[in-house]
Design a protein around this motif. Sequence first.
Motif, mmCIF file in Angstrom:
data_model
loop_
_atom_site.group_PDB
_atom_site.id
_atom_site.type_symbol
_atom_site.label_atom_id
_atom_site.label_comp_id
_atom_site.label_asym_id
_atom_site.label_seq_id
_atom_site.Cartn_x
_atom_site.Cartn_y
_atom_site.Cartn_z
ATOM 1 N N TRP A 253 10.855 -1.481 -2.319
ATOM 2 C CA TRP A 253 9.644 -1.856 -1.574
ATOM 3 C C TRP A 253 8.399 -1.301 -2.248
ATOM 4 O O TRP A 253 7.388 -1.995 -2.389
ATOM 5 C CB TRP A 253 9.749 -1.312 -0.141
ATOM 6 N N LEU A 254 8.466 -0.047 -2.713
ATOM 7 C CA LEU A 254 7.327 0.586 -3.367
ATOM 8 C C LEU A 254 6.961 -0.150 -4.654
ATOM 9 O O LEU A 254 5.790 -0.417 -4.921
ATOM 10 C CB LEU A 254 7.635 2.052 -3.672
ATOM 11 N N PHE A 255 7.977 -0.490 -5.450
ATOM 12 C CA PHE A 255 7.720 -1.213 -6.702
ATOM 13 C C PHE A 255 7.068 -2.566 -6.421
ATOM 14 O O PHE A 255 6.186 -3.006 -7.163
ATOM 15 C CB PHE A 255 9.014 -1.409 -7.489
ATOM 16 N N ILE A 256 7.485 -3.218 -5.340
ATOM 17 C CA ILE A 256 6.897 -4.516 -4.984
ATOM 18 C C ILE A 256 5.433 -4.341 -4.586
ATOM 19 O O ILE A 256 4.582 -5.154 -4.951
ATOM 20 C CB ILE A 256 7.704 -5.201 -3.862
ATOM 21 N N GLN A 257 5.109 -3.251 -3.851
ATOM 22 C CA GLN A 257 3.710 -2.993 -3.489
ATOM 23 C C GLN A 257 2.866 -2.822 -4.748
ATOM 24 O O GLN A 257 1.706 -3.208 -4.787
ATOM 25 C CB GLN A 257 3.587 -1.719 -2.633
ATOM 26 N N GLU A 258 3.462 -2.246 -5.787
ATOM 27 C CA GLU A 258 2.739 -2.008 -7.043
ATOM 28 C C GLU A 258 2.765 -3.216 -7.968
ATOM 29 O O GLU A 258 2.229 -3.165 -9.063
ATOM 30 C CB GLU A 258 3.361 -0.811 -7.779
ATOM 31 N N LYS A 259 3.428 -4.298 -7.525
ATOM 32 C CA LYS A 259 3.615 -5.502 -8.353
ATOM 33 C C LYS A 259 4.435 -5.204 -9.614
ATOM 34 O O LYS A 259 4.346 -5.923 -10.611
ATOM 35 C CB LYS A 259 2.267 -6.109 -8.779
ATOM 36 N N ASN A 260 5.228 -4.153 -9.543
ATOM 37 C CA ASN A 260 6.099 -3.794 -10.667
ATOM 38 C C ASN A 260 7.465 -4.429 -10.418
ATOM 39 O O ASN A 260 8.436 -3.768 -10.066
ATOM 40 C CB ASN A 260 6.210 -2.272 -10.777
ATOM 41 N N PHE A 261 7.526 -5.752 -10.606
ATOM 42 C CA PHE A 261 8.715 -6.496 -10.213
ATOM 43 C C PHE A 261 9.909 -6.243 -11.139
ATOM 44 O O PHE A 261 11.056 -6.328 -10.705
ATOM 45 C CB PHE A 261 8.392 -7.991 -10.157
ATOM 46 N N SER A 262 9.636 -5.936 -12.400
ATOM 47 C CA SER A 262 10.755 -5.660 -13.316
ATOM 48 C C SER A 262 11.491 -4.387 -12.888
ATOM 49 O O SER A 262 12.723 -4.325 -12.922
ATOM 50 C CB SER A 262 10.250 -5.529 -14.755
ATOM 51 N N ALA A 263 10.729 -3.360 -12.446
ATOM 52 C CA ALA A 263 11.364 -2.127 -11.951
ATOM 53 C C ALA A 263 12.105 -2.407 -10.645
ATOM 54 O O ALA A 263 13.198 -1.874 -10.411
ATOM 55 C CB ALA A 263 10.305 -1.046 -11.735
ATOM 56 N N ALA A 264 11.529 -3.256 -9.800
ATOM 57 C CA ALA A 264 12.189 -3.631 -8.544
ATOM 58 C C ALA A 264 13.513 -4.336 -8.828
ATOM 59 O O ALA A 264 14.508 -4.128 -8.113
ATOM 60 C CB ALA A 264 11.272 -4.526 -7.711
ATOM 61 N N LEU A 265 13.531 -5.147 -9.874
ATOM 62 C CA LEU A 265 14.764 -5.872 -10.232
ATOM 63 C C LEU A 265 15.864 -4.909 -10.669
ATOM 64 O O LEU A 265 17.027 -5.074 -10.283
ATOM 65 C CB LEU A 265 14.465 -6.875 -11.349
ATOM 66 N N ILE A 266 15.506 -3.895 -11.444
ATOM 67 C CA ILE A 266 16.508 -2.905 -11.890
ATOM 68 C C ILE A 266 17.161 -2.236 -10.691
ATOM 69 O O ILE A 266 18.398 -2.104 -10.618
ATOM 70 C CB ILE A 266 15.851 -1.852 -12.813
ATOM 71 N N GLN A 267 16.348 -1.808 -9.727
ATOM 72 C CA GLN A 267 16.883 -1.151 -8.531
ATOM 73 C C GLN A 267 17.706 -2.113 -7.675
ATOM 74 O O GLN A 267 18.738 -1.742 -7.120
ATOM 75 C CB GLN A 267 15.725 -0.581 -7.698
ATOM 76 N N THR A 268 17.237 -3.357 -7.567
ATOM 77 C CA THR A 268 17.950 -4.353 -6.757
ATOM 78 C C THR A 268 19.322 -4.652 -7.366
ATOM 79 O O THR A 268 20.317 -4.784 -6.634
ATOM 80 C CB THR A 268 17.123 -5.646 -6.653
ATOM 81 N N LYS A 269 19.368 -4.768 -8.675
ATOM 82 C CA LYS A 269 20.657 -4.991 -9.353
ATOM 83 C C LYS A 269 21.611 -3.832 -9.085
ATOM 84 O O LYS A 269 22.821 -4.039 -8.860
ATOM 85 C CB LYS A 269 20.435 -5.120 -10.869
ATOM 86 N N ALA A 270 21.070 -2.613 -9.110
ATOM 87 C CA ALA A 270 21.903 -1.427 -8.898
ATOM 88 C C ALA A 270 22.521 -1.436 -7.494
ATOM 89 O O ALA A 270 23.713 -1.160 -7.326
ATOM 90 C CB ALA A 270 21.075 -0.166 -9.118
ATOM 91 N N ILE A 271 21.707 -1.754 -6.471
ATOM 92 C CA ILE A 271 22.232 -1.805 -5.102
ATOM 93 C C ILE A 271 23.253 -2.927 -4.964
ATOM 94 O O ILE A 271 24.317 -2.758 -4.360
ATOM 95 C CB ILE A 271 21.084 -2.004 -4.084
ATOM 96 N N ASP A 272 22.917 -4.081 -5.533
ATOM 97 C CA ASP A 272 23.814 -5.240 -5.451
ATOM 98 C C ASP A 272 25.189 -4.912 -6.053
ATOM 99 O O ASP A 272 26.233 -5.242 -5.480
ATOM 100 C CB ASP A 272 23.176 -6.421 -6.183
#
Length: 622
Positions: A253-272
């Motif tokens: 959520w924090l990465f999305i607020q910062e528009k840092n979508f590539s970092a958000a993707l790394i974390q999302t992949k990890a949870i998935d």
Amino acid sequence: MKIQLAKIFLFVLVLLHSFVNAQIETSPDNEAPQPTGSDEQLAAHFFQNKEYDKAVIYYEKLFEKSRLDFYYGYYLDCLIELKEYKKAEKIIKKQLKQNPLKLGYQVDLGYVLQSSGENAKAKKEFDHALSQLSPSQGQIFEVANAFIKRKELDYALLTYEKGRKLLKNSYPFSFEIAEIYFQKGNLEGMINEYLDVLLINDAYIQQVQNYLQRIYDTDMQGGSKGSELVKNQLLIRIQKYPDKITYAEMLIWLFIQEKNFSAALIQTKAIDKRLKEEGGRLITLAKTCVSNHDYKTAISAYQAVIEKGPENYYYIISKIELLEVLNKKIIEQVDYTREDIITLEKSYLSTLQELGKSASTAPLLKGLGHLYAFYLFDIENAIALLEESLKIPGVSNTFMAEVKLLLADILLMSGDIWEASLYYSQVEKSFKHDPIGDEAKLRNAKISYYTGDFAWSQAQLDVLKGSTSKLIANDAMRLSLLITDNSTVDTTLLPLEMYANAELLSFQNKDDEAILILDSIHTLFPGHALADEIVFKKASILIKKQDYQGASKQLLKIVKTYSYDILADDALFKLAEIHHFKFKDLEKAKEYYHKLMLDYPGSTLTVEARKRYRELRGDKLN
């Protein structure tokens, strides 16, 4: 006798004069008007006007009569404002004697002592209130709120902390403590309290996110510093509580607020991967990326789902939506290449071969048809695909309308004007009170414009100015103004007819013919009102032909020669885009974005120009 009457008359005049003066001196008109109403209304009126000497009379009466805390509070505040500290003490002590468990009175006593300059005695009362706390949630709130009212935030914090221990964490007061930290400017303390809430209950995640959003809305320590504090705390907690997925979700959520979508993707992949999910989170993130025009990350997210294999629940939807993103990337961005188009065509064909043709894959036929018509210029193949998609069982009426609009565009491009108008009319009739119906009406109005029937076109455009779609209404307004400004009684319609014909030719990809006509207008009608429109149209054609140097020259001509006209801001924005994405001259792009912001602050393009300018300047955008 006459003398006697004169004396009497003079005496009467003196009496009248005295009477009038007395009336004037005692008249209410010479004083401020006195308010009327109940005691409660009068008390409130005087208190709001800071006339405490008058308000105190009414609040004393109201309190003595009712003994309500509501009136007590105002009564006490009046006494404090009037510096009647002894009287205030006496009233508070009486309240304490009658209600020894209501420790808020103890806080009030301390505040009165503090106001009178007796700080040592005040501290003693505050400490006493704190020491008398019992494991009662209501009492803890009462005392804390009493301290907050008196701006004793440190004591309020101590109250909640002691209350947390007394209640053995059955109610931890985390939100309340976080709010005090926020008021004190202690950003780190606030963040820790909110994140601690998630240890107790994951269900609070949305509430925590809403509160932490204030980090970006406050100047307390700067949004960027607050963001870093949240990020650091989340990373610590992710390591400390590896089974607590909520903290990883918070980091996304924090990465999305910062528009840092590539970092958000790394974390999302990890949870998935960790939870062995099927890709639902990745699909959600991909859609967020698309809405923020980060197509690169969206593509990576969809590809991660596709890699899970055809048996995966989200496989087909990921395949379809991936192609839509690739298409958007070409349509909306100016930096696509011929290789991008060929690769996209192959992806469409292979996906259709793999998934087959059905209602769920019909959008792929539409997307491929658009690609063939407008980027590969294969009209025959495009029409065949779109007509085929209309015959697929189960497709929605809205989808059919979208396909018909696209078919009409292609027919218009190929020169079959009246068949195109027939399709537009079908959609307009089926969706009379819908934006897609308005869009069809607009395109039909453009056909009338292209063919020189300006009066009919104008009539349709006037209706569309009231469209619920702002974009359609703006387009209708712009074309309507173009017709109005160039079709007055004392002006020949020939330049407008030539310009409309050039626009049609350009739409039909007959760009060389279009430029020839545009140049002819310049030659035959020098200084015509269409001059800036002609230059801008030539620039648009050159951009389509990927002659960016030539387009830049035309756009600069508008900026320098027609800076006062309606197209100047559009020209600046396109100039900035060309330097930004094609010439990679970031300093020049930044200069043009900045000029647009300064010279045309009311432009609809200013928001996007500001965003891009700040990105190029290196600002961290939230």
